[in-house]
Design a protein around this motif. Structure first.
Motif, short mmCIF file in Angstrom:
data_model
loop_
_atom_site.label_atom_id
_atom_site.label_comp_id
_atom_site.label_asym_id
_atom_site.label_seq_id
_atom_site.Cartn_x
_atom_site.Cartn_y
_atom_site.Cartn_z
N PHE A 24 1.07 -1.52 0.49
CA PHE A 24 -0.09 0.57 0.24
C PHE A 24 1.49 1.26 0.45
O PHE A 24 0.62 2.16 -0.53
N PHE A 25 1.70 1.48 0.70
CA PHE A 25 2.51 2.76 0.66
C PHE A 25 3.69 2.88 -0.36
O PHE A 25 4.91 3.74 -0.01
N GLN A 26 4.00 1.67 -0.86
CA GLN A 26 4.83 1.56 -2.07
C GLN A 26 4.30 2.53 -3.39
O GLN A 26 4.51 1.93 -4.37
N ASN A 27 2.47 1.67 -3.66
CA ASN A 27 2.12 2.40 -4.06
C ASN A 27 0.90 3.72 -3.70
O ASN A 27 -0.42 3.41 -3.98
N LEU A 28 1.61 4.84 -3.61
CA LEU A 28 0.67 5.42 -2.87
C LEU A 28 -0.50 6.48 -3.72
O LEU A 28 -1.64 6.38 -3.37
N GLU A 29 0.04 6.67 -5.22
CA GLU A 29 -0.57 7.66 -5.78
C GLU A 29 -2.04 6.40 -6.58
O GLU A 29 -2.99 7.01 -6.89
N LYS A 30 -1.94 4.60 -5.76
CA LYS A 30 -2.91 3.86 -7.18
C LYS A 30 -3.35 3.84 -5.56
O LYS A 30 -4.77 3.72 -5.90
N ALA A 31 -3.36 3.58 -4.79
CA ALA A 31 -4.02 3.77 -3.11
C ALA A 31 -5.29 4.55 -3.03
O ALA A 31 -6.08 4.79 -2.55
N GLY A 32 -4.31 5.93 -2.68
CA GLY A 32 -5.36 7.19 -3.46
C GLY A 32 -6.36 7.59 -4.22
O GLY A 32 -7.40 7.94 -3.94
N GLN A 33 -5.64 7.32 -5.47
CA GLN A 33 -6.94 6.70 -6.94
C GLN A 33 -8.28 6.39 -6.27
O GLN A 33 -9.07 5.87 -6.23
N ILE A 34 -7.45 5.27 -5.73
CA ILE A 34 -8.89 3.86 -5.11
C ILE A 34 -9.07 4.13 -4.22
O ILE A 34 -10.29 4.64 -3.51
N GLY A 35 -8.69 4.86 -3.70
CA GLY A 35 -10.04 5.64 -2.44
C GLY A 35 -10.46 6.85 -2.33
O GLY A 35 -11.32 6.66 -2.43
N ARG A 36 -10.39 7.45 -3.53
CA ARG A 36 -11.10 8.60 -3.70
C ARG A 36 -11.75 7.66 -5.17
O ARG A 36 -13.16 8.27 -5.01
N ASP A 37 -11.50 7.14 -5.99
CA ASP A 37 -13.08 6.21 -6.63
C ASP A 37 -13.52 5.55 -6.03
O ASP A 37 -14.95 6.23 -6.05
N PHE A 38 -13.44 5.31 -4.95
CA PHE A 38 -14.43 4.99 -3.49
C PHE A 38 -15.10 5.51 -3.64
O PHE A 38 -16.68 5.60 -3.00
N THR A 39 -14.96 6.47 -2.49
CA THR A 39 -15.59 8.35 -2.13
C THR A 39 -16.83 8.53 -3.49
O THR A 39 -17.51 8.55 -3.08
#
Length: 151
Positions: free
Chosen positions: A96-111
């Protein structure tokens, strides 16, 4: 995008200063469990038809999901809250912390999906609710597929 990432990390730092890693995990798990319970209410009424459709209850469940999605849960994630540090207390992969950009995008998509579900649930359009429900579920699955360890 960097500004949003910096804001997330600053919020995360503030939460970390106030909570122990185990507390962060317990709090985020509680949020996800409460969202799952509310997803179950919508599923029973709109997807499975196991319960009679009640627009007010579906809208309340969708609003709850959106409220939690918008609550800043990103602050409950830190590198000290992964399976690497906490073993079976969490399912968060260190990746998760090696891919923060992807994790952030997934979080924004979820919201965004949660907000859309709340919006269409308010309208009562069951076909739109089914689609939005599927989008929320898909965004959950995306995070699980990428960052959730198997047990």
């Amino acid at each position: 995008m960097m500004g949003a990432m910096a804001a997330t990390l600053l919020a995360s730092t503030a939460a970390q200063a106030q909570m122990k890693p185990e507390e962060m995990v317990e709090t985020r798990q509680a949020g996800y469990q409460f969202m799952a319970w509310n997803m179950g209410k919508i599923k029973a009424q709109v997807i499975d038809g196991k319960e009679a459709y009640d627009q007010a209850k579906v809208a309340a469940a969708a609003n709850t999901i959106a409220a939690i999605a918008n609550s800043g849960m990103g602050a409950l994630y830190s590198p000290e809250t992964t399976t690497e540090q906490l073993s079976n207390k969490t399912r968060l992969k260190p990746e998760f912390f090696q891919n923060l950009e992807k994790a952030g995008q997934i979080g924004r998509d979820f919201t965004a999906a949660a907000n859309q579900l709340a919006s269409v649930a308010a309208s009562g359009d069951q076909a739109a609710i089914k689609k939005a429900f599927g989008d929320v579920g898909g965004s959950c699955k995306s995070c699980h597929d990428n960052f959730r360890a198997e047990r």
